[in-house]
Design a protein around this motif. Structure first.
Motif: not given
Length: 585
Positions: A2-11, A23-30, A48-58
């Motif tokens: 599951r991918a949460s909505p993107p959070a935006v911050a600036s430095d 993930s429902d699996r045991d591994d914790a995802l960064a 969340a549009t930009p990240g859709a293709a990357v998330l689908a690839t992952i």
């Protein structure tokens, strides 16, 4: 997953878009992070549009269904679902499904054209195509995506970025630098070549509000389906409404792209292809560097190693482990490399055969000494065969040489008139003899060549002597090039060298005759007697027993008496005719 909505911050310097993953699996995802310059915040797509293709690839790489929270452009959502299905099928991890919780209609398209740019062959060729294109197709932004996967990458990427900025400034284009953590999720699942399209596009779409087109250049023409990250079936699933993704350079092969960039001094001088050397620059030893140098040589670059830290070396090519990804390139590497680089062409063929457990085949020239007054045997063979068959490869059923049953190595037909002229003027030469021969053989100094030169000087007076070779660097090329050696031979009536046994040395004979010089092979008495008995009468006098060196007649008349029939014998055929006939006898 599951991918949460993107959070935006600036430095203040960068805007960070962070998408939390669970993930429902045991591994914790960064989280998946993308960083864009703060100056480009007005172009940012916060959905969340930009990240859709990357998330689908992952998800496809993990073999895990995906739910994307947040708003996604309807076209991008459909593309992500289709992409996950396609990749998971290719990779054998599926079926993988993608659910998008909310779809939206994209905002109005931007106006810019962004080109993914690495200064490699493919992206440079595309930039040259699109730099002078009509408005709407002309590149306005160079897009560079950083990954920073290993310690030290920061310094390397800084140096790479400086090179990209110089090119952008030279061309008056804007360079946009982004970074992503996507490879931390993907590299342990798949090769980068399988992934780069969705990752690059998904990263750049974060600035999609300012772009109407993103240009992605793969390593093959658009009609080649390689199942890699720029496969046409992948590219058509990328992008969003209002920002299309197109393949750059769709009609050019790799070789045609290399030829293309040779027309641009800026492209050639800034070429950056190295992917394994861990450096800003080109190591000259990794697969990509050696492939590119070979392509440059094939395209006619007079110095294909310019811009690389090491020369184009056949031994380095031969040692490469070649995987299936090289299959689309092998036809050109084995078929198109010019005769000047025949040793490199053979090395690619050897590496490919080794990767497929193919037994080595006999070839003329693999074990002959290198040329000193011109091309070596491999280049001579390739030139002659290409002139008759169009190919550099042919059977070698018998060795080169002058004994019965051997295949003779003769001058090219195009040189016959020149050779006859040089033979006719041999008596006018000032020096009676020359010894020009490698004196390092089988890793040790061959003292016979030095001893021969000293004996000749004692008996026949001074003559040119050049004995190249360094024991600790046996592959180091001679200091004197072919032109200098030719000058020495054309000042000498006879050329002598030592051999302990075997046939009359084919390369040394033809080198001498081509320069109008009498070839004489000095040998121990027994082998000399046996060899002379097997040779044609016009060639038998070219074999000299070592005891007979003192009594040789190297006067102009004495040399002419032996040289004329030997030259006639060699010029009775040609390299083109005899090598073809010998290959298919």
């Amino acid at each position: 997953m599951r991918a949460s909505p993107p959070a935006v911050a600036s430095d203040g310097r960068q805007v960070v878009i962070r998408t939390a993953l669970t993930s429902d699996r045991d591994d914790a995802l960064a989280p998946l992070e993308v960083r864009v310059p703060a100056a480009a915040v007005d172009l940012l797509d916060p959905t969340a549009t930009p990240g859709a293709a990357v998330l689908a690839t992952i998800a496809a790489a993990r073999g895990e269904d995906l739910v994307i929270e947040g708003r996604v452009d309807a076209r991008a959502a459909a593309g992500a679902a289709a992409l996950a299905g396609l990749l998971s099928t290719w990779w054998g991890t599926g079926p993988v499904t993608v659910e998008v919780e909310e779809t939206i209609t994209a905002a109005a398209p931007g106006t810019g054209v962004g080109l993914f740019f690495s200064r490699g062959v493919d992206s440079w060729s595309t930039l040259l195509d699109r730099f002078d294109a009509p408005e709407g197709e002309r590149v306005t932004h160079l897009v560079w995506v950083q990954h920073g996967q290993q310690p030290g990458d920061g310094a390397i990427e800084t140096a790479l970025g400086e090179g990209h900025r110089r090119v952008a400034a030279e061309l008056g284009l804007e360079l946009v630098t982004l970074s992503t953590s996507a490879r931390a999720h993907l590299d342990h699942h798949r090769r980068w070549i399988d992934l780069f399209g969705p990752v690059l596009v998904g990263t750049a779409l974060h600035l999609g509000a300012g772009l109407r087109t993103l240009v992605l250049t793969g390593d093959s023409a658009a009609d080649v389906h390689s199942r890699t990250g720029a496969d046409p079936d992948v590219v058509r699933l990328l992008g969003r409404e209002g920002c299309a993704v197109v393949l750059g350079n769709p009609d050019r092969s790799r070789g045609q792209r290399v030829t293309h960039i040779l027309g641009s001094p800026l492209a050639r001088s800034t070429l950056q292809v190295c992917w394994e050397g861990r450096m800003a620059g080109n190591c000259g030893r990794c697969l990509k560097c050696l492939l590119t140098m070979t392509d440059l040589a094939t395209a006619g670059d007079p110095d294909p190693a310019a811009g690389f830290d090491q020369p184009l070396d056949a031994d380095a090519v031969r040692a490469l482990p070649l995987g299936p990804v090289m299959a689309p390139f092998m036809e050109g590497l084995v078929g198109d490399v010019p005769p000047r680089y025949e040793d490199v062409r053979r090395a690619w063929s050897d590496a490919w055969d080794r990767a497929h457990d193919v037994e080595p085949r006999p070839r003329w020239g693999d074990h002959d000494p290198p040329g000193l007054a011109g091309p070596g045997v491999p280049e001579r063979v390739a030139t002659a065969l290409r002139a008759t068959t169009g190919q550099a490869v042919a059977p070698a059923p018998a060795p080169l040489g002058w004994r019965p049953g051997a295949v003779p190595l003769r001058p090219s037909l195009t040189r016959h008139d020149e050779v006859r002229t040089l033979v006719a003027t041999n008596p006018d030469r000032p020096c009676a003899w020359a010894v020009i021969e490698h004196h390092v053989r089988d890793g040790a100094v061959d003292g016979h060549q030095v001893a021969l030169a000293r004996r000749l000087a004692t008996v026949h007076g001074d003559g040119p002597c050049y004995l190249p070779g360094i024991v600790t660097a046996p592959r180091q090329p001679p200091v004197l090039g072919p032109d200098a050696v030719v000058a020495l031979l054309r000042a000498s009536r006879a050329r002598l060298w030592w051999r302990p046994d075997g046939d009359l040395e084919p390369l040394r004979v033809v080198e001498a005759i081509e320069q109008g010089c009498l070839p004489l092979q000095v040998m121990p008495a027994g082998p000399a007697r046996d060899l002379a008995a097997e040779l044609h009468p016009s060639l038998a006098p070219l074999v000299v027993a070592e005891e007979a060196v003192a009594t040789l007649d190297l006067s102009p008349a004495g040399v002419t008496r032996l040289l004329a029939p030997a030259a006639d014998h060699l010029l009775a055929g040609s390299a083109e005719h005899d090598l073809l006939a010998g290959a298919y006898r």
